[in-house]
Design a protein around this motif. Structure first.
Motif, PDB file in Angstrom:
ATOM      1  N   SER A 144     -40.447   9.772  -7.090  1.00 43.50           N
ATOM      2  CA  SER A 144     -41.851  10.145  -7.346  1.00 43.50           C
ATOM      3  C   SER A 144     -42.716   9.888  -6.105  1.00 43.50           C
TER       4      SER A 144
ATOM      5  N   SER B 126     -44.802  12.894  -4.349  1.00 48.97           N
ATOM      6  CA  SER B 126     -46.239  12.761  -4.072  1.00 48.97           C
ATOM      7  C   SER B 126     -46.531  13.050  -2.602  1.00 48.97           C
TER       8      SER B 126
ATOM      9  N   GLN C  66     -46.286  16.695  -1.996  1.00 54.29           N
ATOM     10  CA  GLN C  66     -47.468  17.380  -2.527  1.00 54.29           C
ATOM     11  C   GLN C  66     -48.639  17.274  -1.550  1.00 54.29           C
TER      12      GLN C  66
ATOM     13  N   LYS D 146     -48.418   5.225  -5.127  1.00 55.97           N
ATOM     14  CA  LYS D 146     -47.341   6.131  -5.530  1.00 55.97           C
ATOM     15  C   LYS D 146     -45.985   5.430  -5.505  1.00 55.97           C
TER      16      LYS D 146
END
Length: 190
Positions: A137, A141, A144, A160
């Motif tokens: 994850s 992140s 992204q 994060k």
């Protein structure tokens, strides 16, 4: 700080090379060998077929960790380098060793990874965040942020980092507060 900076520079060089090759139809044997090495280091399965390169996985993993985030984590985990784990094992990040993979001798902290140098500790930490399934994850992140053309910063990434500590989000809050309190000190050494 120099170890973190040099590690990120090496990652950036690999990433820039990958980006430059992403739409290239021709691959020399040297370029294939380099790609094979990168996929191996970042634990990405690749068949060797240059028409089936897992670009998304590569670019998600082959990316920097913000220098100030790494410095904050090292300071937090090692008590600013004063912990027995840091002094005896050169382990600045509280990294445990896998079962059966501990090679600790006399005077070393058992159950934790031992490194030959602080530089090796930084390399292992960055590799861990960029490859271990627990930090998927975190990598998503970061990807992204890249996709949205935003900078990858400690401020954006510390929260994060799920699963690094058994303390959960309270650990991330602690790291963030530590980062904010020491921003000037960290920046002065960059």
């Amino acid at each position: 700080m120099p170890y973190i900076t040099s590690q990120n520079a090496a990652i950036t060089a690999d990433r820039n090379w990958l980006v430059s090759k992403q739409y290239d139809g021709r691959w020399s044997s040297t370029e294939r060998a380099r790609l094979k090495d990168i996929t191996k280091r970042y634990k990405i399965s690749w068949s060797g077929n240059t028409r089936k390169i897992p670009w998304n996985s590569l670019l998600e993993r082959v990316d920097i960790i913000p220098v100030s985030m790494v410095a904050t984590m090292a300071a937090a985990e090692s008590g600013w380098g004063t912990s027995k784990l840091a002094r005896a094992n050169n382990n600045l990040f509280g990294m445990k060793c896998g079962s059966g993979k501990c090679n600790n001798g006399p005077g070393k902290v058992k159950g934790y990874s031992r490194f030959g140098s602080v530089k090796e500790s930084v390399q292992a930490y960055v590799a861990n965040l960029n490859t271990h399934p627990a930090y998927s994850s975190f990598r998503k992140s970061r990807a992204q942020l890249r996709k949205n053309d935003q900078e990858v910063t400690a401020t954006a990434m510390i929260h994060k980092l799920k699963g690094y500590s058994t303390r959960g989000s309270s650990y991330n809050n602690y790291l963030f507060a530590m980062y904010q309190d020491n921003q000037r000190l960290i920046a002065a050494h960059m």
